[in-house]
Design a protein around this motif. Structure first.
Motif, PDB file in Angstrom:
ATOM      1  N   LEU A  47      47.487  -3.891  45.883  1.00 18.32           N
ATOM      2  CA  LEU A  47      47.177  -2.829  46.851  1.00 18.32           C
ATOM      3  C   LEU A  47      48.335  -2.617  47.823  1.00 18.32           C
ATOM      4  O   LEU A  47      48.664  -1.479  48.162  1.00 18.32           O
ATOM      5  N   VAL A  48      48.950  -3.695  48.281  1.00 21.00           N
ATOM      6  CA  VAL A  48      50.071  -3.578  49.216  1.00 21.00           C
ATOM      7  C   VAL A  48      51.268  -2.912  48.541  1.00 21.00           C
ATOM      8  O   VAL A  48      51.960  -2.100  49.153  1.00 21.00           O
ATOM      9  N   LEU A  49      51.487  -3.204  47.270  1.00 19.71           N
ATOM     10  CA  LEU A  49      52.621  -2.622  46.551  1.00 19.71           C
ATOM     11  C   LEU A  49      52.346  -1.201  46.056  1.00 19.71           C
ATOM     12  O   LEU A  49      53.251  -0.530  45.571  1.00 19.71           O
ATOM     13  N   SER A  50      51.118  -0.737  46.203  1.00 20.78           N
ATOM     14  CA  SER A  50      50.751   0.597  45.705  1.00 20.78           C
ATOM     15  C   SER A  50      50.826   1.635  46.822  1.00 20.78           C
ATOM     16  O   SER A  50      51.139   1.328  47.972  1.00 20.78           O
ATOM     17  N   ALA A  51      50.474   2.833  46.457  1.00 23.71           N
ATOM     18  CA  ALA A  51      50.425   3.929  47.426  1.00 23.71           C
ATOM     19  C   ALA A  51      49.183   3.828  48.317  1.00 23.71           C
ATOM     20  O   ALA A  51      48.979   4.662  49.183  1.00 23.71           O
ATOM     21  N   GLU A  52      48.369   2.808  48.130  1.00 19.94           N
ATOM     22  CA  GLU A  52      47.130   2.632  48.895  1.00 19.94           C
ATOM     23  C   GLU A  52      47.343   1.860  50.192  1.00 19.94           C
ATOM     24  O   GLU A  52      46.401   1.620  50.932  1.00 19.94           O
ATOM     25  N   ILE A  61      53.543 -11.964  50.103  1.00 19.00           N
ATOM     26  CA  ILE A  61      53.405 -10.973  49.035  1.00 19.00           C
ATOM     27  C   ILE A  61      54.820 -10.627  48.580  1.00 19.00           C
ATOM     28  O   ILE A  61      55.620 -10.111  49.368  1.00 19.00           O
ATOM     29  N   GLU A  62      55.109 -10.954  47.333  1.00 18.15           N
ATOM     30  CA  GLU A  62      56.459 -10.756  46.806  1.00 18.15           C
ATOM     31  C   GLU A  62      56.906  -9.310  46.953  1.00 18.15           C
ATOM     32  O   GLU A  62      56.108  -8.377  46.828  1.00 18.15           O
ATOM     33  N   LEU A  63      58.199  -9.148  47.206  1.00 12.53           N
ATOM     34  CA  LEU A  63      58.867  -7.851  47.327  1.00 12.53           C
ATOM     35  C   LEU A  63      58.434  -7.068  48.563  1.00 12.53           C
ATOM     36  O   LEU A  63      58.694  -5.869  48.664  1.00 12.53           O
ATOM     37  N   THR A  64      57.743  -7.719  49.517  1.00 10.44           N
ATOM     38  CA  THR A  64      57.330  -7.059  50.760  1.00 10.44           C
ATOM     39  C   THR A  64      57.591  -7.986  51.934  1.00 10.44           C
ATOM     40  O   THR A  64      57.894  -9.167  51.758  1.00 10.44           O
ATOM     41  N   LYS A  65      57.402  -7.458  53.125  1.00 12.57           N
ATOM     42  CA  LYS A  65      57.526  -8.274  54.333  1.00 12.57           C
ATOM     43  C   LYS A  65      56.186  -8.892  54.731  1.00 12.57           C
ATOM     44  O   LYS A  65      56.093  -9.615  55.711  1.00 12.57           O
ATOM     45  N   HIS A 115      52.483 -11.018  54.599  1.00 10.59           N
ATOM     46  CA  HIS A 115      51.783 -12.247  54.224  1.00 10.59           C
ATOM     47  C   HIS A 115      50.301 -11.923  54.251  1.00 10.59           C
ATOM     48  O   HIS A 115      49.848 -11.148  55.094  1.00 10.59           O
ATOM     49  N   MET A 116      49.542 -12.518  53.320  1.00 13.03           N
ATOM     50  CA  MET A 116      48.091 -12.287  53.305  1.00 13.03           C
ATOM     51  C   MET A 116      47.360 -13.578  53.630  1.00 13.03           C
ATOM     52  O   MET A 116      47.773 -14.659  53.210  1.00 13.03           O
ATOM     53  N   TYR A 117      46.288 -13.450  54.389  1.00 13.49           N
ATOM     54  CA  TYR A 117      45.446 -14.594  54.726  1.00 13.49           C
ATOM     55  C   TYR A 117      44.599 -14.908  53.498  1.00 13.49           C
ATOM     56  O   TYR A 117      43.966 -14.023  52.931  1.00 13.49           O
ATOM     57  N   VAL A 118      44.572 -16.180  53.072  1.00 15.02           N
ATOM     58  CA  VAL A 118      43.861 -16.540  51.838  1.00 15.02           C
ATOM     59  C   VAL A 118      42.884 -17.697  52.010  1.00 15.02           C
ATOM     60  O   VAL A 118      42.236 -18.106  51.052  1.00 15.02           O
ATOM     61  N   ASN A 119      42.742 -18.226  53.211  1.00 20.01           N
ATOM     62  CA  ASN A 119      41.917 -19.411  53.411  1.00 20.01           C
ATOM     63  C   ASN A 119      40.441 -19.036  53.631  1.00 20.01           C
ATOM     64  O   ASN A 119      39.863 -19.318  54.670  1.00 20.01           O
TER      65      ASN A 119
END
Length: 169
Positions: free
Chosen positions: A92-97, A133-137, A139-143
């Motif tokens: 989603l982060v790498l998409s147009a969304e 998140i690779e190729l972006t600045k 970070h996603m919370y995953v805990n």
């Protein structure tokens, strides 16, 4: 425990006395509350098959290798609930969304409400609570617990206007 090949410190054979139906129901009710509390609050899933070992002590990945959801037109599968969540958020982060996820973005560290941020979030005890998140600045919370991940995916579906089907969750 014996059928799961778990070594016990107490090697007695257990209590064989009669337990009436009301006592069984009370015990089951208490067990369900404890299990839910451990899972939802402490993020501990006692019977998560993700790390179950076979008799020869090799990983048995076939027990949990098909965690999957359909999100919009895309199928996401993984060996864990967190793996599927991570794939979905990354795409989603790498998409147009990305613009639809503004309400989930923090200018600093991500957290349980704003799951995307510009910095890594590490707990006071040194535990990493985020993944880059690779190729972006970002970070996603995953805990999150399993239920927390489920709820976050439902929230992502609402924000993006996509249908989500939890095939095996």
């Amino acid at each position: 425990m014996n059928t799961a090949n778990i070594d016990l410190d107490n090697s007695t054979q257990g209590n064989k006395s009669y337990i009436d139906k009301l006592s069984k129901f009370s015990a089951l009710s208490l067990w369900n509350k404890v299990e839910k509390l451990l899972n939802d609050v402490a993020n501990i899933d006692l019977f998560d098959s993700e790390h179950i070992q076979t008799e020869d002590n090799s990983d048995n990945t076939t027990l949990n290798s098909h965690i999957s959801i359909i999100f919009g037109e895309s199928l996401y599968t993984g060996k864990s609930y967190r793996d599927v969540f991570t794939q979905l958020v990354s795409n989603l982060v790498l998409s147009a969304e990305l613009d639809k996820l503004i309400s989930l973005m923090s200018p600093n560290e991500p957290n349980t409400v704003q799951i995307l941020g510009n910095r890594e979030h590490i707990s006071a005890k040194g535990t990493k609570l985020t993944k880059p998140i690779e190729l972006t600045k970002y970070h996603m919370y995953v805990n999150f617990s399993k239920i927390g991940l489920y709820n976050q995916i439902k929230k992502l579906a609402e924000l993006t206007g996509k249908k989500v089907i939890f095939e095996r969750w």
